[in-house]
Write a protein that holds these residues in place. Sequence first.
Motif, PDB file in Angstrom:
ATOM      1  N   ALA A 183       0.775  -1.205  -0.262  1.00  0.00           N
ATOM      2  CA  ALA A 183       0.213  -0.176  -0.164  1.00  0.00           C
ATOM      3  C   ALA A 183       0.507   1.530   0.104  1.00  0.00           C
ATOM      4  O   ALA A 183       1.319   1.210   0.927  1.00  0.00           O
ATOM      5  N   CYS A 184       0.842   2.438  -1.295  1.00  0.00           N
ATOM      6  CA  CYS A 184       1.434   3.335  -0.981  1.00  0.00           C
ATOM      7  C   CYS A 184       0.615   4.611  -0.999  1.00  0.00           C
ATOM      8  O   CYS A 184      -0.454   4.805  -1.707  1.00  0.00           O
ATOM      9  N   GLY A 185       0.543   4.646   0.553  1.00  0.00           N
ATOM     10  CA  GLY A 185      -0.807   5.834   0.509  1.00  0.00           C
ATOM     11  C   GLY A 185      -0.208   6.445   2.107  1.00  0.00           C
ATOM     12  O   GLY A 185       1.307   6.143   2.585  1.00  0.00           O
ATOM     13  N   GLY A 186      -0.851   7.288   2.423  1.00  0.00           N
ATOM     14  CA  GLY A 186      -0.731   8.038   4.448  1.00  0.00           C
ATOM     15  C   GLY A 186      -1.403   6.839   4.730  1.00  0.00           C
ATOM     16  O   GLY A 186      -1.873   6.089   4.963  1.00  0.00           O
ATOM     17  N   ASP A 187      -1.005   7.280   6.402  1.00  0.00           N
ATOM     18  CA  ASP A 187      -1.615   6.402   7.670  1.00  0.00           C
ATOM     19  C   ASP A 187      -2.506   5.914   7.342  1.00  0.00           C
ATOM     20  O   ASP A 187      -2.955   4.017   8.316  1.00  0.00           O
ATOM     21  N   GLY A 188      -3.737   6.529   6.640  1.00  0.00           N
ATOM     22  CA  GLY A 188      -5.193   5.834   6.409  1.00  0.00           C
ATOM     23  C   GLY A 188      -4.980   4.935   5.618  1.00  0.00           C
ATOM     24  O   GLY A 188      -5.179   4.138   6.035  1.00  0.00           O
ATOM     25  N   THR A 189      -4.302   4.856   4.329  1.00  0.00           N
ATOM     26  CA  THR A 189      -4.710   3.850   3.627  1.00  0.00           C
ATOM     27  C   THR A 189      -3.840   2.951   4.142  1.00  0.00           C
ATOM     28  O   THR A 189      -3.728   1.951   3.408  1.00  0.00           O
ATOM     29  N   VAL A 190      -2.729   3.165   4.641  1.00  0.00           N
ATOM     30  CA  VAL A 190      -1.398   1.990   5.539  1.00  0.00           C
ATOM     31  C   VAL A 190      -2.698   1.782   6.377  1.00  0.00           C
ATOM     32  O   VAL A 190      -2.678  -0.454   6.534  1.00  0.00           O
ATOM     33  N   SER A 191      -3.581   1.829   7.221  1.00  0.00           N
ATOM     34  CA  SER A 191      -4.530   1.341   8.414  1.00  0.00           C
ATOM     35  C   SER A 191      -5.198  -0.426   7.563  1.00  0.00           C
ATOM     36  O   SER A 191      -6.249  -0.541   8.096  1.00  0.00           O
ATOM     37  N   LEU A 192      -5.805   0.706   6.077  1.00  0.00           N
ATOM     38  CA  LEU A 192      -7.198   0.463   5.806  1.00  0.00           C
ATOM     39  C   LEU A 192      -6.213  -0.878   5.136  1.00  0.00           C
ATOM     40  O   LEU A 192      -6.919  -2.503   5.458  1.00  0.00           O
ATOM     41  N   ALA A 193      -4.831  -1.027   4.298  1.00  0.00           N
ATOM     42  CA  ALA A 193      -4.281  -2.264   4.245  1.00  0.00           C
ATOM     43  C   ALA A 193      -4.603  -3.153   5.152  1.00  0.00           C
ATOM     44  O   ALA A 193      -4.299  -4.738   4.574  1.00  0.00           O
ATOM     45  N   ALA A 194      -3.750  -2.651   6.670  1.00  0.00           N
ATOM     46  CA  ALA A 194      -3.495  -3.369   7.528  1.00  0.00           C
ATOM     47  C   ALA A 194      -4.638  -4.558   7.674  1.00  0.00           C
ATOM     48  O   ALA A 194      -4.770  -5.625   7.716  1.00  0.00           O
ATOM     49  N   ARG A 195      -6.024  -4.073   7.990  1.00  0.00           N
ATOM     50  CA  ARG A 195      -7.149  -4.435   8.423  1.00  0.00           C
ATOM     51  C   ARG A 195      -7.411  -5.369   7.359  1.00  0.00           C
ATOM     52  O   ARG A 195      -7.394  -7.116   7.668  1.00  0.00           O
ATOM     53  N   HIS A 196      -7.157  -5.339   6.180  1.00  0.00           N
ATOM     54  CA  HIS A 196      -7.453  -6.544   5.068  1.00  0.00           C
ATOM     55  C   HIS A 196      -6.297  -8.063   4.814  1.00  0.00           C
ATOM     56  O   HIS A 196      -7.115  -8.263   4.211  1.00  0.00           O
TER      57      HIS A 196
ATOM     58  N   GLY B  99       3.049  -4.751   2.468  1.00  0.00           N
ATOM     59  CA  GLY B  99       4.263  -3.674   2.356  1.00  0.00           C
ATOM     60  C   GLY B  99       3.678  -2.410   2.508  1.00  0.00           C
ATOM     61  O   GLY B  99       2.547  -2.237   2.232  1.00  0.00           O
ATOM     62  N   VAL B 100       4.513  -1.878   3.064  1.00  0.00           N
ATOM     63  CA  VAL B 100       4.179  -0.257   3.103  1.00  0.00           C
ATOM     64  C   VAL B 100       5.191   0.667   2.504  1.00  0.00           C
ATOM     65  O   VAL B 100       6.536   0.960   2.230  1.00  0.00           O
ATOM     66  N   LEU B 101       4.575   2.070   1.729  1.00  0.00           N
ATOM     67  CA  LEU B 101       5.606   2.925   1.071  1.00  0.00           C
ATOM     68  C   LEU B 101       4.597   3.999   1.819  1.00  0.00           C
ATOM     69  O   LEU B 101       3.217   4.292   1.408  1.00  0.00           O
ATOM     70  N   PRO B 102       6.075   5.242   1.823  1.00  0.00           N
ATOM     71  CA  PRO B 102       5.584   6.228   2.249  1.00  0.00           C
ATOM     72  C   PRO B 102       4.879   7.772   2.053  1.00  0.00           C
ATOM     73  O   PRO B 102       5.314   8.340   1.489  1.00  0.00           O
ATOM     74  N   GLY B 103       3.850   6.851   1.070  1.00  0.00           N
ATOM     75  CA  GLY B 103       2.920   8.380  -0.338  1.00  0.00           C
ATOM     76  C   GLY B 103       2.350   9.119   0.558  1.00  0.00           C
ATOM     77  O   GLY B 103       1.394  10.239   0.229  1.00  0.00           O
ATOM     78  N   GLY B 104       1.716   9.282   2.163  1.00  0.00           N
ATOM     79  CA  GLY B 104       1.547  10.206   3.003  1.00  0.00           C
ATOM     80  C   GLY B 104       2.070  11.758   3.102  1.00  0.00           C
ATOM     81  O   GLY B 104       3.396  12.059   2.956  1.00  0.00           O
TER      82      GLY B 104
END
Length: 342
Positions: A88-101, A110-115
């Motif tokens: 997931a490439c985005g901010g903490d909200g996008t990363v949190s959403l990806a973590a839930r799924h 995998g986390v990319l710092p897009g926020g």
Amino acid sequence: MPDRADATTADRAMHDVSRTPPSLRVRAVVNGMAGTARGTEQDSFCTRLVEAFVAHGHVADCAVVAPEAVEAAIAAAADDPAVDVLVACGGDGTVSLAARHAVRGGKILGVLPGGTMNLFARSLGLSTDLDEAVLQLAAGTPAAVDIAVIEGDGLGTAGLGGRPFVHQFSVGLKARMVKLRKAIVYRSRLGKIVATLRAAAAALSRPPNFEVEIATPEGTERRRASAVAVSNNPFGDRHLPYADRLDGGQLGLYVAAPLSARGALRLGLDLLLGRWRANPDLQSRTATSIRLAFRGGHVRRCVIDGELVDLPPVVTLRIHPGALTVLTPGPIAEIPAGAPAG
């Protein structure tokens, strides 16, 4: 040099699942409107991402997605049996959403710092430069880290008995700031930063004051506060508020006493500068579970990993040690010229 979290600390902090991972099937979802991702040439960024993973023996594909389609794309990746790693490439909200799924679907995250702040990415030891972070992930290895969960009416579930979050839950001062920022229109990363500063100034000038009952395994207390926050592992010192390690098996609990405008400003500065432990208005401790009950109906919204949501009158937060598998950063290496793109 780009600002970079301490990768050595992150390596020490997390238990490696495998130091020599087999070929992985990687699906990357890029939130096209998130922070630093908005400022990139996104199609060429996806090409570089795929090339980086292929150079390390993996199979990868990448898609830039409009904000309204991000959740569907992430959910589809989590449900796809042909995907091993959800990036997931985005901010903490996008990363949190990806973590839930990812938790729900049994995927590696995998986390990319897009926020803008990228606090969970910093905890993982990733560079805040997107291209460097791609190279770190492509060379990375899976590791088990903790994830926190909040339970309460209407908050949903993702297989752990509640709503998982990777960084922080907060009520009071931060929730007011996020609510005010959402009312400001902005069209760029710089615009978001300006909107955040304007919202912060307005929130700090009139800090909230509410009653909360706090129960931990050590006991129960009732008190008034201007802010209550709970983090996935306790925050470190001398930097922005994020955890130095993600396998401690503890929640961080932070309670700010009722604040004046001056006291709220001082607390905000201390948090930004990493000297929050010395702030006289902030108390902190750790616990494996925390129950919060809000009295009088004066607190109605909370922030979970940057997202403003409705707050039930009673919530319970728990830590789930090792329940999330992530890619931890590996050494940065240049991609050979002419490397195949898959």
